[in-house]
Design a protein around this motif. Structure first.
Motif, PDB file in Angstrom:
ATOM      1  N   LYS A 643       0.560  -1.197  -0.351  1.00  0.00           N
ATOM      2  CA  LYS A 643       0.006  -0.251   0.162  1.00  0.00           C
ATOM      3  C   LYS A 643       1.105   1.392  -0.130  1.00  0.00           C
ATOM      4  N   PHE A 644      -0.079   1.754  -0.264  1.00  0.00           N
ATOM      5  CA  PHE A 644       0.905   3.217  -1.153  1.00  0.00           C
ATOM      6  C   PHE A 644       0.115   4.747   0.052  1.00  0.00           C
ATOM      7  N   GLN A 645       1.066   5.476   0.266  1.00  0.00           N
ATOM      8  CA  GLN A 645       0.795   6.657   1.186  1.00  0.00           C
ATOM      9  C   GLN A 645       0.816   7.715  -0.164  1.00  0.00           C
ATOM     10  N   ILE A 646      -0.221   8.565  -0.705  1.00  0.00           N
ATOM     11  CA  ILE A 646       0.183   9.403  -2.009  1.00  0.00           C
ATOM     12  C   ILE A 646      -0.286  11.226  -1.756  1.00  0.00           C
ATOM     13  N   ASP A 647       1.009  11.345  -2.392  1.00  0.00           N
ATOM     14  CA  ASP A 647       0.628  13.192  -1.839  1.00  0.00           C
ATOM     15  C   ASP A 647      -0.250  13.276  -3.107  1.00  0.00           C
ATOM     16  N   THR A 648      -1.421  14.100  -2.384  1.00  0.00           N
ATOM     17  CA  THR A 648      -2.817  14.220  -2.810  1.00  0.00           C
ATOM     18  C   THR A 648      -2.668  15.597  -3.568  1.00  0.00           C
ATOM     19  N   GLU A 649      -1.176  16.283  -4.159  1.00  0.00           N
ATOM     20  CA  GLU A 649      -0.985  17.526  -4.993  1.00  0.00           C
ATOM     21  C   GLU A 649      -0.133  16.386  -5.978  1.00  0.00           C
ATOM     22  N   THR A 650       0.835  15.997  -5.754  1.00  0.00           N
ATOM     23  CA  THR A 650       1.984  15.902  -6.752  1.00  0.00           C
ATOM     24  C   THR A 650       1.291  14.372  -7.504  1.00  0.00           C
ATOM     25  N   HIS A 651       0.851  13.527  -6.360  1.00  0.00           N
ATOM     26  CA  HIS A 651       0.303  12.279  -6.526  1.00  0.00           C
ATOM     27  C   HIS A 651       1.505  11.547  -6.246  1.00  0.00           C
ATOM     28  N   ASP A 652       2.498  11.318  -6.348  1.00  0.00           N
ATOM     29  CA  ASP A 652       3.750  11.072  -5.755  1.00  0.00           C
ATOM     30  C   ASP A 652       3.809  10.077  -4.942  1.00  0.00           C
ATOM     31  N   PRO A 653       4.618   8.858  -4.557  1.00  0.00           N
ATOM     32  CA  PRO A 653       4.496   8.176  -3.274  1.00  0.00           C
ATOM     33  C   PRO A 653       4.806   8.787  -2.359  1.00  0.00           C
ATOM     34  N   LEU A 654       4.294   8.770  -0.799  1.00  0.00           N
ATOM     35  CA  LEU A 654       5.455   9.478  -0.020  1.00  0.00           C
ATOM     36  C   LEU A 654       5.738   8.576   1.028  1.00  0.00           C
TER      37      LEU A 654
END
Length: 871
Positions: A643-654
């Protein structure tokens, strides 16, 4: 005007009947040109300012469809004789040209030349059907020239030298595809042209360019007549070629005729076959059968360009069936028994498709007029390099592009192809995401206006007619709830659990009533059938059905009334089923919980509210049901679900981690399985020959061999005689490492066959068995929002209850079998796309985050190793 043809034919019963076929001709068929002064102009399709109208022959449509789809090509007349020929020769291309003709944004017009009095031609004595059709195309082109006069130029596009010559001799303007494209002044369009096979350019690094020195690299393919005869006599064996994902010079052909897999080693023996081709194979003499080598990463002498092989992906779906998984020292090779080996003698059906990749900057040479000849390298390592020529080399280097294969000459080491389009920069996240979709044939296009027109108007709500409908039971008084992953909007299922005065429980599984809105034969149903399943990528979902249905009308959201299809049991406290009933229903969910929220409620002893009590009661029943299922032999396998936590703006994985399975997950899973099994039994009882079921074939001992050897390497003996024996062995597989059991279960998962959909009439009842679930019969009923299989099953269940009549086409087993085949194809592609998306985002996450962490080695190969990271 009427033409008649009389002939006799023999029926299946052996009777000879006389047939009269009438062919009506008209003179009022519209030419499609808006400024025509002779035709009645209705809904013109060609441009009002067109200076040139193109008429294309059959081979241009068959081979140049990528060019025709480019917006630069317009004002095209497609003759009905061409459409018919294309339909019989290549259905995929036919669908693409039909889509162009139906697209109101493109200027393509179908002219019914076969029904026009002035353009219909009879076949002449001694004339072949192909020559007759070419003459019909020339006749239509000539008619257009005379019909339109000097108002517009009419141009016949053909690469057939003889057809072009006859056209010009008849006063028809005719040019080749390449000549016409050059007239447009857009050099980039030249890249889209499929070159005739005779004009194939030979790469300098692959072969000597002097014609006298060109050598035959591959054996000639046998003609189909010889292949058919050889198959009947048992000389050749038919099957699908599967190229090893880890080694592109090693392939397998599953052959029913010998009941085993035939190994095909090296490009020469593969003989220009691609992964997925249906091929005819000839067995080699037994003394040439090769031993499979567990770590062999082929460096074929014939493919000196291919020895730079990269680290293999983590998916093991297409790995050889006896690949060593134990940890061995570098250079060790474990010899295994020789297996049948063969060579491809012919291609029965090609599986060429669009390929995503990039140009190899190491292998380029210039050509005339700024044309460069280059090698295209697919992202799928199973695909050989493809020779293409381009006029826009500078724009394509460093880009992800799409290429198509046109031919593969036996004098050429590589297939020839052409550039189709550019996706984006290599490494760009959006471009790489699109690659994932294209490589796995995922349809991510917006839904058409015809599909959207099938939806009920918004806002939608349960009507008085729905409530009064006698087939639908009003269950709004029940305490219904749903439990799903966090952020879930497409809620397929909800449940209730009520304590009865008898001490038993009434437990209900309520599934979104999708078939109330998706009707057979509609564009919406056709689209869902073709897509087959929703696809879940990291941070993105590609829906099978339009969002108004998936997230609103059908979704069983909380505090709103929704239509459902319910399976309701009476169960004892020991989870024994006393009775089962099925009904269409109306429900109103009181809560849409996440797994975390449901687990927190069950764990918090301070909570004593009715909803929490229902959850605890259901969980107690689920634990008993789960244990009973395991006792029957159901497997508890494992996969490293990330599972990934995704940046809401860049949509990159945090952040990245392993998805945690809680009791709440297992509780929901248990009741979904129970509902699927109950429904499977119900529909099979009513429709024993035409039910859509799901089976999981038992793995062969050869498939489990890697698992057995790995376990043996650490002193562990596994009993694989049955699913129950394997399950018990896995339970006993413990070591000093706390992750050892999980690793063994992951390896066991990867040795399994895939579960598949099938038509019940095509197999015998013992073959219905689902190995992983230890269930005698199983289907999918609980997710109709995201799986078309469940839509089919809902229709079967409704018909079995007398709620509605089953469409006649359901009685046709071949139709249901074709639906099952497509569902299996789409389901596998969706899985592969999800894995590829996880791999991509894992790469993006670690790209700028060098990390030192503890890991366990899962596999060692000659070119790298695969690890499991416990984090």
């Amino acid at each position: 005007m009427l033409h008649g043809k009389v002939f006799v034919k023999k029926t299946k019963q052996g009777k000879v009947v006389k047939v009269l076929r009438e062919h009506y001709l008209r003179d009022d068929i519209y030419c499609g040109v808006p400024f025509c002064k002779l035709c009645d102009v209705i809904n013109p399709r060609l441009g009002s300012t067109a200076s040139t109208i193109l008429i294309v022959d059959t081979n241009v449509v068959l081979h140049q469809i990528d060019l025709l789809e480019n917006p630069a090509i317009d004002d095209v007349v497609v003759l009905s004789v061409v459409l018919e020929e294309v339909k019989h020769k290549n259905l995929s291309v036919y669908n693409r040209i039909r889509a162009l003709c139906d697209n109101r944004l493109r200027r393509f017009f179908v002219f019914s030349n076969e029904n026009h009095r002035d353009t219909y031609v009879k076949i002449q004595a001694g004339e072949s059907p192909n020559d007759r059709n070419d003459r019909a195309i020339r006749m239509a082109a000539q008619w257009y020239q005379i019909h339109l006069g000097s108002a517009v130029r009419v141009l016949l596009i053909t690469n057939d030298r003889e057809n072009k010559k006859k056209a010009i001799n008849s006063g028809i303007s005719a040019v080749t595809v390449e000549s016409y494209v050059k007239l447009l002044g857009q050099p980039a369009l030249l890249d889209l042209i499929v070159q005739p096979q005779s004009e194939d350019f030979v790469m300098e690094d692959a072969e000597d360019l002097r014609p006298s020195k060109r050598k035959i690299i591959y054996p000639e393919h046998k003609p189909m007549s010889e292949i058919t005869s050889g198959l009947h006599r048992g000389i050749y064996h038919q099957g699908k070629l599967r190229v090893n994902r880890y080694n592109p010079f090693e392939a397998y052909v599953g052959s029913e005729s010998i009941g085993d897999e035939i190994s095909v080693y090296g490009r020469t023996n593969m003989n220009r076959a691609f992964d997925g081709d249906i091929v005819a194979v000839e067995l080699l003499p037994q003394d040439q059968w090769k031993q499979e080598k567990s770590l062999a990463m082929a460096n074929d002498a014939e493919d000196e360009e291919e020895d730079d092989v990269h680290l293999a992906p983590s998916s093991a779906d297409d790995a050889p069936k006896v690949t060593n998984l134990s940890q061995v020292s570098d250079g060790d090779v474990i010899a295994l028994p020789a297996c049948p080996s063969g060579r491809v003698v012919g291609i029965i059906k090609r599986n060429w498709r669009f390929y995503c990749g990039s140009l190899d900057p190491m292998h380029m040479r210039g050509g005339e007029g700024g044309t460069a000849h280059v090698l295209f390298v697919s992202k799928d390592w199973r695909i050989p390099k493809i020779r293409i020529q381009t006029c826009q080399l500078g724009n394509l280097l460093g880009k992800r592009i799409i290429a198509a294969v046109d031919s593969w000459d036996l004098l050429s080491r590589y297939p020839s192809g052409h550039y189709v389009r550019t996706i984006g920069e290599i490494g760009d996240k959006e471009a790489e995401n699109e690659v994932v979709l294209i490589e796995n044939d995922i349809d991510s296009r917006p839904f058409s206006s015809q599909v959207l027109a099938c939806l009920p108007p918004l806002p939608w709500s349960v009507s008085a007619e729905d409530i009064a409908n006698p087939i639908r039971q009003d269950l709004r008084h029940l305490r219904v709830f749903s439990v799903d992953p966090p952020g879930c909007w497409d809620i397929d299922d909800a449940l209730h659990c009520t304590l009865l005065p008898s001490g038993n429980f009434e437990v209900g599984v309520h599934i979104a009533d999708v078939t109330n809105f998706v009707h057979p034969g509609t564009p919406l149903d056709d689209e869902a059938s073709q897509r087959g399943t929703s696809v879940y990528l990291v941070g993105k979902r590609i829906d099978m059905l339009p969002k108004p249905l998936t997230e609103d009308i059908c979704s069983l959201c909380s505090d709103v009334e929704r239509l459902a299809f319910s399976v309701i049991w009476e169960m004892t406290p020991e989870a024994e089923i006393i009775s089962t009933r099925y009904t269409k229903s109306i429900i109103k969910s009181c809560a849409a919980l996440s797994y975390v929220e449901a687990q927190a409620r069950m764990d918090d002893s301070r909570l004593v509210d009715p909803l929490t009590a229902d959850l605890r009661n259901m969980n107690a029943l689920a634990k008993i049901m789960r244990q009973r299922r395991i006792d029957r032999g159901a497997l508890t396998l494992a996969s490293a679900e990330v599972k990934f936590q995704i940046d809401t703006e860049t949509h990159d994985p945090l952040d990245i981690g392993i998805y945690q399975i809680r009791e709440a997950n297992q509780m929901i899973e248990e009741f979904m399985l129970a509902a699927n099994i109950s429904v499977a039994k119900k529909i099979l009882d009513h429709f024993p020959l035409t039910s859509l079921l799901r089976r999981h074939p038992s793995p062969t001992k050869e498939m489990l061999e890697p698992l057995i050897r790995t376990a043996a390497a650490v002193g562990l003996s596994l009993d694989v005689s049955s699913s129950k024996a394997l399950a018990d062995s896995l339970d006993c597989a413990v070591g000093e490492d706390p992750y050892f059991n999980k690793l063994i279960r992951i390896l066991a998962t990867r040795c399994m066959t895939q579960a598949v959909y099938f038509c019940s009439g095509d197999l015998s009842p013992p073959e219905f068995f689902h190995y992983g679930l230890a269930a005698s019969v199983y289907t999918h009923f609980t997710s109709p929002i995201r799986r078309y299989a469940d839509v089919i099953v809902h229709r079967l269940l409704a018909a079995s209850l007398g709620i509605c009549r089953l469409p006649d086409i359901f009685q046709e087993r071949p139709w249901l079998a074709s639906i099952a085949d497509n569902l299996n194809y789409r389901h596998k592609n969706a899985q592969m796309a999800s894995r590829a998306s996880v791999e991509l985002h894992t790469l993006i996450y670690f790209r700028n985050r060098p990390t030192d962490t503890e890991a366990r080695i899962l596999k060692i190969r000659s070119n790298g190793f695969i690890v499991f990271v416990p984090k």
